[in-house]
Enzyme design. Sequence first.
Site, PDB file in Angstrom:
ATOM      1  N   ASN A 183       0.851  -1.197   0.000  1.00  0.00           N
ATOM      2  CA  ASN A 183       0.000   0.000   0.000  1.00  0.00           C
ATOM      3  C   ASN A 183       0.884   1.243   0.000  1.00  0.00           C
ATOM      4  OD1 ASN A 183      -1.864   2.009   0.491  1.00  0.00           O
ATOM      5  ND2 ASN A 183      -2.324   1.364   2.607  1.00  0.00           N
ATOM      6  N   TRP A 184       0.942   1.900  -1.145  1.00  0.00           N
ATOM      7  CA  TRP A 184       1.823   3.079  -1.263  1.00  0.00           C
ATOM      8  C   TRP A 184       1.199   4.327  -0.639  1.00  0.00           C
ATOM      9  CZ3 TRP A 184       3.792   2.683  -7.091  1.00  0.00           C
ATOM     10  CH2 TRP A 184       4.467   1.454  -7.244  1.00  0.00           C
TER      11      TRP A 184
ATOM     12  N   HIS B  80      -9.687   0.286   4.964  1.00  0.00           N
ATOM     13  CA  HIS B  80      -8.384   0.524   5.605  1.00  0.00           C
ATOM     14  C   HIS B  80      -8.626   1.421   6.823  1.00  0.00           C
ATOM     15  CE1 HIS B  80      -4.378   2.062   6.376  1.00  0.00           C
ATOM     16  NE2 HIS B  80      -3.921   0.998   5.727  1.00  0.00           N
TER      17      HIS B  80
ATOM     18  N   GLU C 251      -7.189   3.890   7.962  1.00  0.00           N
ATOM     19  CA  GLU C 251      -7.109   5.338   7.725  1.00  0.00           C
ATOM     20  C   GLU C 251      -8.406   5.850   7.090  1.00  0.00           C
ATOM     21  OE1 GLU C 251      -3.338   5.289   5.672  1.00  0.00           O
ATOM     22  OE2 GLU C 251      -2.410   4.655   7.542  1.00  0.00           O
TER      23      GLU C 251
ATOM     24  N   GLU D 104      -5.249  -5.815  10.588  1.00  0.00           N
ATOM     25  CA  GLU D 104      -4.290  -4.721  10.798  1.00  0.00           C
ATOM     26  C   GLU D 104      -4.613  -4.017  12.112  1.00  0.00           C
ATOM     27  OE1 GLU D 104      -2.373  -3.211   7.026  1.00  0.00           O
ATOM     28  OE2 GLU D 104      -4.329  -2.271   7.048  1.00  0.00           O
TER      29      GLU D 104
ATOM     30  N   SER E  95       3.322  -2.371  10.408  1.00  0.00           N
ATOM     31  CA  SER E  95       4.769  -2.270  10.625  1.00  0.00           C
ATOM     32  C   SER E  95       5.531  -3.534  10.221  1.00  0.00           C
ATOM     33  CB  SER E  95       5.062  -1.900  12.085  1.00  0.00           C
ATOM     34  OG  SER E  95       4.547  -0.623  12.368  1.00  0.00           O
TER      35      SER E  95
ATOM     36  N   GLY F 113       2.683  -1.268   4.380  1.00  0.00           N
ATOM     37  CA  GLY F 113       2.577   0.157   4.073  1.00  0.00           C
ATOM     38  C   GLY F 113       3.951   0.750   3.819  1.00  0.00           C
ATOM     39  N   GLY F 114       4.504   1.383   4.839  1.00  0.00           N
ATOM     40  CA  GLY F 114       5.774   2.102   4.709  1.00  0.00           C
ATOM     41  C   GLY F 114       6.866   1.323   3.996  1.00  0.00           C
TER      42      GLY F 114
HETATM   43  C1  PEP Z   1      -0.950  -0.177   6.030  1.00  0.00           C
HETATM   44  O1  PEP Z   1      -1.019   0.975   5.641  1.00  0.00           O
HETATM   45  O2  PEP Z   1      -1.839  -0.970   5.727  1.00  0.00           O
HETATM   46  C2  PEP Z   1       0.175  -0.572   6.874  1.00  0.00           C
HETATM   47  C3  PEP Z   1       0.191  -1.772   7.345  1.00  0.00           C
HETATM   48  O3  PEP Z   1       1.145   0.373   7.089  1.00  0.00           O
HETATM   49  P1  PEP Z   1       2.595   0.116   7.764  1.00  0.00           P
HETATM   50  O4  PEP Z   1       3.167  -1.125   7.147  1.00  0.00           O
HETATM   51  O5  PEP Z   1       3.371   1.333   7.435  1.00  0.00           O
HETATM   52  O6  PEP Z   1       2.362  -0.061   9.225  1.00  0.00           O
END
Ligand code: PEP
Length: 245
Positions: free
Chosen positions: A8-9, A94, A96, A166, A207, A228-229
């Site tokens: 996920n960018w 998601h 967010e 998540e 993470s 994500g990151g």
């Molecule tokens: C995400 O955005 O779904 C996510 C898991 O982000 P991160 O890996 O940065 O925690």
Amino acid sequence: MKPLLAGNWKMHGLSGSAKVLARRLAELDLTSMDIDVVVFPPNVHARIVFDEIAKSDLGLGAQNMSEHASGAFTGEISGEMLREVGCDYVLVGHSERRSLFSESSDLVAEKFRSAQSSRMTPILCVGESLEQRQQGMTSKVIDEQIDAVLNLVGPSDLCRGVIAYEPLWAIGTGKVASPMQAQKVHAEIRAKLGGEGSGTRLLYGGSLTSKNAAGLFAEPDIDGGLVGGASLDGEEFIKIARLLA
Ligand code: PEP
């Protein structure tokens, strides 16, 4: 079942960096790895990414979609529009979207149904906040999030989708769930899905990096990851993919 890795960018990068990242990932030999890898760029970069990955086995997804098929919904993008630019997957719910854009579980369920009507595979994101975990409400929260979809589309269509667990306290925080914590929730989700859910892919997200992925991927009910990151760094994302293969 074939494991799945999703990147996920979010709202990062411009077309140049999207192109470079997609080109690097397109070099991955996914046939020999026997996993599915899908990237979720910002929608405006979807066509650029699609052109880079068209000859590879890499999949394309969207981070969000409208629950409506078409109409006067300024700023929204429909499932058919996403299909047309090559998206096979879409994230729905998601955290967010749920927390920053007030998406309710009922709205997320509508999006899940709409994604399937547009012949895309929805990845339903579920997870509890730190406060909810500390109050012992993890199972209840996840149950409610899944029930909204179950009640709308029924068990067979729910099981045709993907579910990503998540925990909110792990997203973008550097605090990853332990393999045991994640497996416990995944096993509960699997049990809830019943017989039809034995082939449903359950992803862990929060993470995830190449330093912690191996332990999580070794768990029996963790069938892949939503990153994500770390998905913005091509070499790091490839390392995570190799740990899943
Ligand atoms: C995400 O955005 O779904 C996510 C898991 O982000 P991160 O890996 O940065 O925690």
